[in-house]
Design an enzyme around this catalytic site. Sequence first.
Site, mmCIF file in Angstrom:
data_model
loop_
_atom_site.group_PDB
_atom_site.id
_atom_site.type_symbol
_atom_site.label_atom_id
_atom_site.label_comp_id
_atom_site.label_asym_id
_atom_site.label_seq_id
_atom_site.Cartn_x
_atom_site.Cartn_y
_atom_site.Cartn_z
ATOM 1 N N TYR A 72 -74.316 -13.150 57.719
ATOM 2 C CA TYR A 72 -74.065 -12.433 58.974
ATOM 3 C C TYR A 72 -75.373 -12.045 59.668
ATOM 4 O O TYR A 72 -75.433 -11.966 60.889
ATOM 5 C CB TYR A 72 -73.272 -11.147 58.701
ATOM 6 C CG TYR A 72 -71.778 -11.301 58.742
ATOM 7 C CD1 TYR A 72 -71.122 -12.157 57.867
ATOM 8 C CD2 TYR A 72 -71.012 -10.560 59.643
ATOM 9 C CE1 TYR A 72 -69.748 -12.275 57.884
ATOM 10 C CE2 TYR A 72 -69.633 -10.674 59.667
ATOM 11 C CZ TYR A 72 -69.009 -11.539 58.787
ATOM 12 O OH TYR A 72 -67.650 -11.646 58.809
ATOM 13 N N LYS B 193 -70.275 -17.711 44.552
ATOM 14 C CA LYS B 193 -70.212 -19.174 44.490
ATOM 15 C C LYS B 193 -71.478 -19.620 43.764
ATOM 16 O O LYS B 193 -72.309 -20.368 44.288
ATOM 17 C CB LYS B 193 -70.110 -19.732 45.934
ATOM 18 C CG LYS B 193 -69.830 -21.212 46.027
ATOM 19 C CD LYS B 193 -68.404 -21.611 45.674
ATOM 20 C CE LYS B 193 -68.277 -23.121 45.667
ATOM 21 N NZ LYS B 193 -66.983 -23.594 45.159
ATOM 22 N N ASP C 207 -63.654 -19.682 45.612
ATOM 23 C CA ASP C 207 -62.490 -20.545 45.867
ATOM 24 C C ASP C 207 -61.377 -20.237 44.861
ATOM 25 O O ASP C 207 -60.198 -20.133 45.225
ATOM 26 C CB ASP C 207 -62.875 -22.037 45.840
ATOM 27 C CG ASP C 207 -63.784 -22.424 44.675
ATOM 28 O OD1 ASP C 207 -64.249 -21.527 43.938
ATOM 29 O OD2 ASP C 207 -64.029 -23.636 44.497
ATOM 30 N N ASP D 62 -65.262 -10.602 53.835
ATOM 31 C CA ASP D 62 -64.526 -10.657 55.103
ATOM 32 C C ASP D 62 -63.271 -11.510 54.936
ATOM 33 O O ASP D 62 -62.163 -11.116 55.318
ATOM 34 C CB ASP D 62 -65.447 -11.257 56.184
ATOM 35 C CG ASP D 62 -64.755 -11.351 57.524
ATOM 36 O OD1 ASP D 62 -64.094 -10.380 57.921
ATOM 37 O OD2 ASP D 62 -64.872 -12.419 58.177
ATOM 38 N N ASP E 112 -59.029 -10.214 54.434
ATOM 39 C CA ASP E 112 -57.923 -10.594 55.328
ATOM 40 C C ASP E 112 -56.825 -11.292 54.531
ATOM 41 O O ASP E 112 -55.638 -11.079 54.746
ATOM 42 C CB ASP E 112 -58.402 -11.550 56.438
ATOM 43 C CG ASP E 112 -58.787 -10.809 57.712
ATOM 44 O OD1 ASP E 112 -59.220 -9.648 57.605
ATOM 45 O OD2 ASP E 112 -58.646 -11.397 58.805
HETATM 46 C C1 IPM Z 1 -64.256 -7.210 59.960
HETATM 47 C C2 IPM Z 1 -64.317 -8.045 61.194
HETATM 48 C C3 IPM Z 1 -65.766 -8.152 61.637
HETATM 49 C C4 IPM Z 1 -66.525 -8.869 60.533
HETATM 50 C C5 IPM Z 1 -65.999 -8.843 62.975
HETATM 51 C C6 IPM Z 1 -65.203 -8.197 64.081
HETATM 52 C C7 IPM Z 1 -67.456 -8.907 63.328
HETATM 53 O O1 IPM Z 1 -63.734 -9.286 60.986
HETATM 54 O O2 IPM Z 1 -64.694 -6.050 60.009
HETATM 55 O O3 IPM Z 1 -63.774 -7.712 58.948
HETATM 56 O O4 IPM Z 1 -66.516 -10.100 60.457
HETATM 57 O O5 IPM Z 1 -67.139 -8.177 59.731
HETATM 58 MG MG MG Z 2 -62.790 -9.484 59.127
#
Ligand code: IPM
Ligand code: MG
Length: 370
Positions: free
Chosen positions: A142, A189, A221, A245, A249
């Site tokens: 990042y 990884k 993975d 990240d 999700d």
């Molecule tokens: C999160 C979001 C952020 C990230 C984005 C909005 C930059 O997806 O907080 O998970 O990737 O960290």
């Molecule tokens: Mg995110």
Amino acid sequence: MEKKIAVIFGDGIGPEVTRQSIQVLNAVAQRFGHSFQYTYGIMGADAIDKTGNPLPDETITTCLAADAILFGAIGHPKYDNDPTAKVRPEQGLLKLRKELQLFANIRPVSTYPSLQHLSPLKSKHLKDVDFVIFRELTGGIYFGKKELSDDGLTASDLCTYSKYEIERVAHLAFQYAQKRRKKLTLVDKANVLETSRLWRKVVQEIAQQYSDVTVDYMFVDNAAMQVIQFPAHFDVVLTENMFGDIISDEASVLTGSLGLLPSASVGNQTALFEPIHGSYPQAAGKDIANPLGSILSAAMLLDYFQLNTEATAVREAVEWTLSNGFVSKDIDPVNNYSTTAIGELVTEHIIRHAGEESSNHGNQHSSTII
Ligand code: IPM
Ligand code: MG
């Protein structure tokens, strides 16, 4: 207790869900005799529209002067679909994380029995799911050097980690594991990436200081698969920025909705609390977004202030709405309640149960932020 909370509404559904959290915090203040003062800053597409800058300096000053930050969401489709945009909303959040050195992002994942039917997984896999992801937040790909060649045909993002960056988040994760089921999984990884090999080496060293914590190592993975197949296996998951990240999700589908997951970002200065969902622009202004990710982030904020009874009261109110079917459209597309209605139900529950302080601090949705 008197506390100053910096509020950043951000983009899309950010303002409407965050407003519910403020109402909930006000109910907590009323019931428990605290005083929360709010200061406001702008960030993201909202700030670009107003100032041209996704994170104006005043916002950083406001955040640093506060005891905690409550943040909504960031992002706008007009930037997502324009890869050539030089100024992007997300730069604001990334810069804020870096400026405040919010190096650990804590994302608890637990399932609610009343919502298990919403998960694409069979209920038997969802039993006893209760884990916490510690995502490193200020390093890795990042923040590495980004390059696009002059001819626009080659691009690169550098992924760099120092031992120090790994150590500080790893210590937090180990300490957290000690307070839980004493199990830590490092997701990396290491069979391919040099940075991952450094993570493994550093975590192996640190593990010796936490001999009561069992550590296992998992390639990302494989972890992506295990999170779905055997989610109850995990206790504390430690991982680098981008893997965290993605895995977080993915983990949100276990709960039934991304709209339910809160997070805390902590470092050496003011901590920040935000739902893990994005700005969901299609829903902005429609009063249909799920406010619970934000409200549960406010509960984490209360934990951070050591107000654990107060945080429990918020979580109990949230669980009451969920188990009584007071849910938003993401959870029930047919019978649903608006963002504001759910905010009010949570708020009223908190006020109504004044004087009935729960001693149930150890319930599975409670968490203490380090
Ligand atoms: C999160 C979001 C952020 C990230 C984005 C909005 C930059 O997806 O907080 O998970 O990737 O960290
Ligand atoms: Mg995110």
